[in-house]
Design a protein around this motif. Structure first.
Motif, short mmCIF file in Angstrom:
data_model
loop_
_atom_site.label_atom_id
_atom_site.label_comp_id
_atom_site.label_asym_id
_atom_site.label_seq_id
_atom_site.Cartn_x
_atom_site.Cartn_y
_atom_site.Cartn_z
N MET A 279 66.44 22.87 30.61
CA MET A 279 66.96 22.95 29.23
C MET A 279 66.07 22.14 28.30
SD MET A 279 71.06 22.43 29.70
CE MET A 279 71.17 22.01 27.97
N LEU A 280 65.59 22.80 27.24
CA LEU A 280 64.77 22.11 26.24
C LEU A 280 65.36 22.32 24.85
CD1 LEU A 280 61.23 23.36 27.37
CD2 LEU A 280 62.27 21.13 27.89
N PRO A 281 65.46 21.26 24.06
CA PRO A 281 65.81 21.47 22.65
C PRO A 281 64.62 22.17 21.98
CG PRO A 281 65.18 19.17 23.01
CD PRO A 281 65.14 19.84 24.37
N ALA A 282 64.88 22.97 20.94
CA ALA A 282 63.78 23.65 20.26
C ALA A 282 62.77 22.64 19.72
CB ALA A 282 64.33 24.51 19.12
N THR A 283 63.29 21.53 19.21
CA THR A 283 62.41 20.50 18.68
C THR A 283 63.00 19.12 18.97
OG1 THR A 283 61.34 19.62 16.69
CG2 THR A 283 63.50 20.64 16.37
N ASP A 284 62.12 18.12 19.06
CA ASP A 284 62.56 16.73 19.16
C ASP A 284 62.71 16.12 17.77
OD1 ASP A 284 62.79 16.41 21.95
OD2 ASP A 284 60.62 16.16 22.16
N ALA B 31 67.70 13.75 31.06
CA ALA B 31 68.47 12.70 31.72
C ALA B 31 69.94 13.11 31.88
CB ALA B 31 68.37 11.40 30.91
N LEU B 32 70.51 13.71 30.84
CA LEU B 32 71.91 14.16 30.92
C LEU B 32 72.05 15.25 31.99
CD1 LEU B 32 72.75 14.32 27.09
CD2 LEU B 32 73.61 12.63 28.73
N CYS B 33 71.03 16.09 32.09
CA CYS B 33 71.09 17.20 33.05
C CYS B 33 70.99 16.73 34.51
CB CYS B 33 69.99 18.23 32.76
SG CYS B 33 70.35 19.25 31.32
N GLU B 34 70.53 15.49 34.72
CA GLU B 34 70.54 14.98 36.08
C GLU B 34 71.96 14.92 36.62
OE1 GLU B 34 68.28 11.35 36.68
OE2 GLU B 34 66.62 12.28 35.56
N ARG B 35 72.89 14.65 35.75
CA ARG B 35 74.29 14.67 36.19
C ARG B 35 74.80 16.11 36.36
NH1 ARG B 35 79.71 12.73 32.93
NH2 ARG B 35 81.17 13.61 34.44
N LEU C 257 73.36 22.33 22.81
CA LEU C 257 72.87 21.76 24.08
C LEU C 257 74.04 21.43 25.00
CD1 LEU C 257 70.04 19.42 22.76
CD2 LEU C 257 69.71 21.24 24.45
N ASP C 258 75.10 20.86 24.45
CA ASP C 258 76.24 20.49 25.28
C ASP C 258 76.99 21.71 25.80
OD1 ASP C 258 75.59 17.86 25.06
OD2 ASP C 258 77.14 17.33 23.62
N SER C 259 77.14 22.74 24.96
CA SER C 259 77.81 23.96 25.45
C SER C 259 77.06 24.55 26.64
CB SER C 259 77.90 25.02 24.34
OG SER C 259 78.85 24.63 23.37
N VAL C 260 75.74 24.59 26.52
CA VAL C 260 74.93 25.14 27.62
C VAL C 260 75.03 24.25 28.86
CG1 VAL C 260 72.56 25.66 28.36
CG2 VAL C 260 73.34 26.37 26.09
N MET C 261 74.90 22.94 28.64
CA MET C 261 74.91 22.00 29.77
C MET C 261 76.26 22.00 30.50
SD MET C 261 73.87 17.99 29.63
CE MET C 261 75.34 17.37 28.80
N TYR C 262 77.34 21.93 29.74
CA TYR C 262 78.67 21.91 30.37
C TYR C 262 78.99 23.25 31.05
CZ TYR C 262 79.74 17.67 27.57
OH TYR C 262 79.76 16.42 27.01
N ALA D 54 81.54 10.24 25.83
CA ALA D 54 80.65 9.51 26.75
C ALA D 54 79.25 10.11 26.72
CB ALA D 54 81.23 9.52 28.17
N THR D 55 79.18 11.44 26.68
CA THR D 55 77.88 12.12 26.58
C THR D 55 77.16 11.70 25.31
OG1 THR D 55 78.81 14.04 27.74
CG2 THR D 55 76.75 14.40 26.51
N HIS D 56 77.91 11.68 24.19
CA HIS D 56 77.29 11.32 22.90
C HIS D 56 76.84 9.85 22.90
CE1 HIS D 56 78.90 15.13 21.98
NE2 HIS D 56 80.08 14.75 21.59
N LEU D 57 77.59 9.01 23.57
CA LEU D 57 77.19 7.59 23.66
C LEU D 57 75.89 7.43 24.43
CD1 LEU D 57 80.70 5.95 24.27
CD2 LEU D 57 79.14 5.41 22.38
N VAL D 58 75.79 8.12 25.57
CA VAL D 58 74.55 8.02 26.37
C VAL D 58 73.39 8.55 25.55
CG1 VAL D 58 73.36 8.84 28.44
CG2 VAL D 58 75.79 8.23 28.56
N ARG D 59 73.61 9.71 24.92
CA ARG D 59 72.53 10.34 24.14
C ARG D 59 72.07 9.43 23.00
NH1 ARG D 59 74.96 14.94 22.41
NH2 ARG D 59 74.02 16.18 24.04
#
Ligand code: GDP
Ligand code: CA
Length: 316
Positions: free
Chosen positions: A131-136, A120-124, A51-56, A99-104
């Motif tokens: 972006m959706l994780p395959a599962t929660d 929420a992270l993607c708002e930044r 998720l972070d690789s895609v987001m960054y 910081a990302t991991h702390l927020v998450r």
């Protein structure tokens, strides 16, 4: 037009840059369903590498050389942890990344599902796609290996980062997958898709854990949208990463044809309607699947966008 992409981290992120570019040119919208099998809790932090690789990457903040984490990263936290002698010391935990991991982790601890945390992270980062994780639910890839004369299952990150895949390896297990449900939004995205693209991600440890979620696999394989895969293997080698080691463990031939046959034709309970291979792999045989050869090197955004246009054409 609505495009859904099944994706892992670094390779998938590069592919998504091209998907986004092509989608903008035709006014399509894009949803990425991202692997969570690599996710791991370390030092109390929930880390989601893909998720972070895609987001960054889509947010323009990825380190282009390393391929993962943040550009301009510093490593004070990691160095300080090492001075305390706490394990694991082999995991690259960057300061900005932390910081990302702390927020998450804070949001997860407060009860938000990973899909809501990701939004929420993607708002930044404004990745320009959904972006959706395959599962929660909790789903982790574990690897059955022999270390120190003992057979055991270790977390995928330990196998990949600590051992570089260089230990006798027997199997990959997606812990939690059987009971996992698709994350909020995943089934709707697949049901509403005009096409599902399988990114040229690692088939064994990026795509397989996504499809290990039973209802997700069912939605893709029995859904109305055509499924087009893009080969992660070019001329018998993975361009970056260790897909060859993963495939060898499963005794799958390391070739565009080998991966295509492993995915298999959708008409026979497999995944694919069509399979895009590199021009050097023209003639790759995947019975029951429409195959086409085009350049598959993701050199830059424009080259990758052309691959995507070819994939969409093959879907028709
Ligand atoms: P990870 O989760 O960070 O390991 O990344 P992915 O699983 O999404 O992607 C890794 C895979 O991308 C590798 O196994 C490669 O086979 C593939 N890959 C990397 N670069 C290219 C490229 O330029 N073209 C193609 N076709 N595949 C690539
Ligand atoms: Ca990954």
């Amino acid at each position: 037009m609505r495009i859904v992409v099944l994706t892992g981290g670094i390779g998938g992120a590069r592919f998504l840059v091209g998907v986004r570019a092509h989608a903008r040119s035709i006014g399509a919208d894009v949803t990425a369903i991202v692997n969570v099998g690599d996710d791991v809790r370390m030092h109390g932090l929930q880390i989601c590498p893909d998720l972070d690789s895609v987001m960054y990457t889509l947010g323009g903040a990825a380190d282009p050389e390393r391929g993962w984490g943040r550009v301009g990263e510093t490593w004070v936290v990691k160095e300080e942890l090492a001075k305390y002698g706490v394990e694991p010391s082999w995991f690259g935990l960057g300061d900005s990344d932390t910081a990302t991991h702390l927020v998450r982790t804070t949001m997860l601890n407060a009860g938000y599902p990973l899909s809501a945390v990701t939004a929420a992270l993607c708002e930044r980062w404004q990745p320009g796609i959904t972006m959706l994780p395959a599962t929660d639910d909790r789903l982790e890839t574990h690897v059955v290996v022999d270390v120190d004369g003992e057979r055991k299952a270790i977390h995928f990150q330990e196998w990949w980062v600590r051992h570089r895949g260089e230990v006798p390896t027997h199997n990959f297990v997606f812990r939690g997958a059987d009971a996992a449900k698709p994350a909020a939004g995943v089934l709707d995205a697949i049901a509403g898709a005009d096409v599902v693209l399988v990114a040229p991600s690692n088939p064994v440890v990026s795509i397989a854990p996504i499809l290990a979620v039973p209802a997700l696999r069912e939605a893709v394989t029995a859904g109305p949208a055509p499924v087009v895969g893009v080969s992660p293997i070019i001329g018998g080698s993975p361009v970056r990463g260790m897909a060859d080691k993963c495939l060898a463990t499963l005794e799958v031939e390391v070739s565009a044809g080998g991966v295509g046959r492993m995915y298999g034709p959708r008409a026979e309970g497999g995944l694919l309607d069509a399979w895009l291979v590199d021009t050097s792999d023209e003639g790759a045989e995947v019975p029951g699947v429409r195959t086409r050869a085009v350049p598959l090197w993701m050199r830059d955004e424009a080259a990758t966008a052309r691959m995507v246009a070819d994939a969409l054409e093959l879907a028709r």
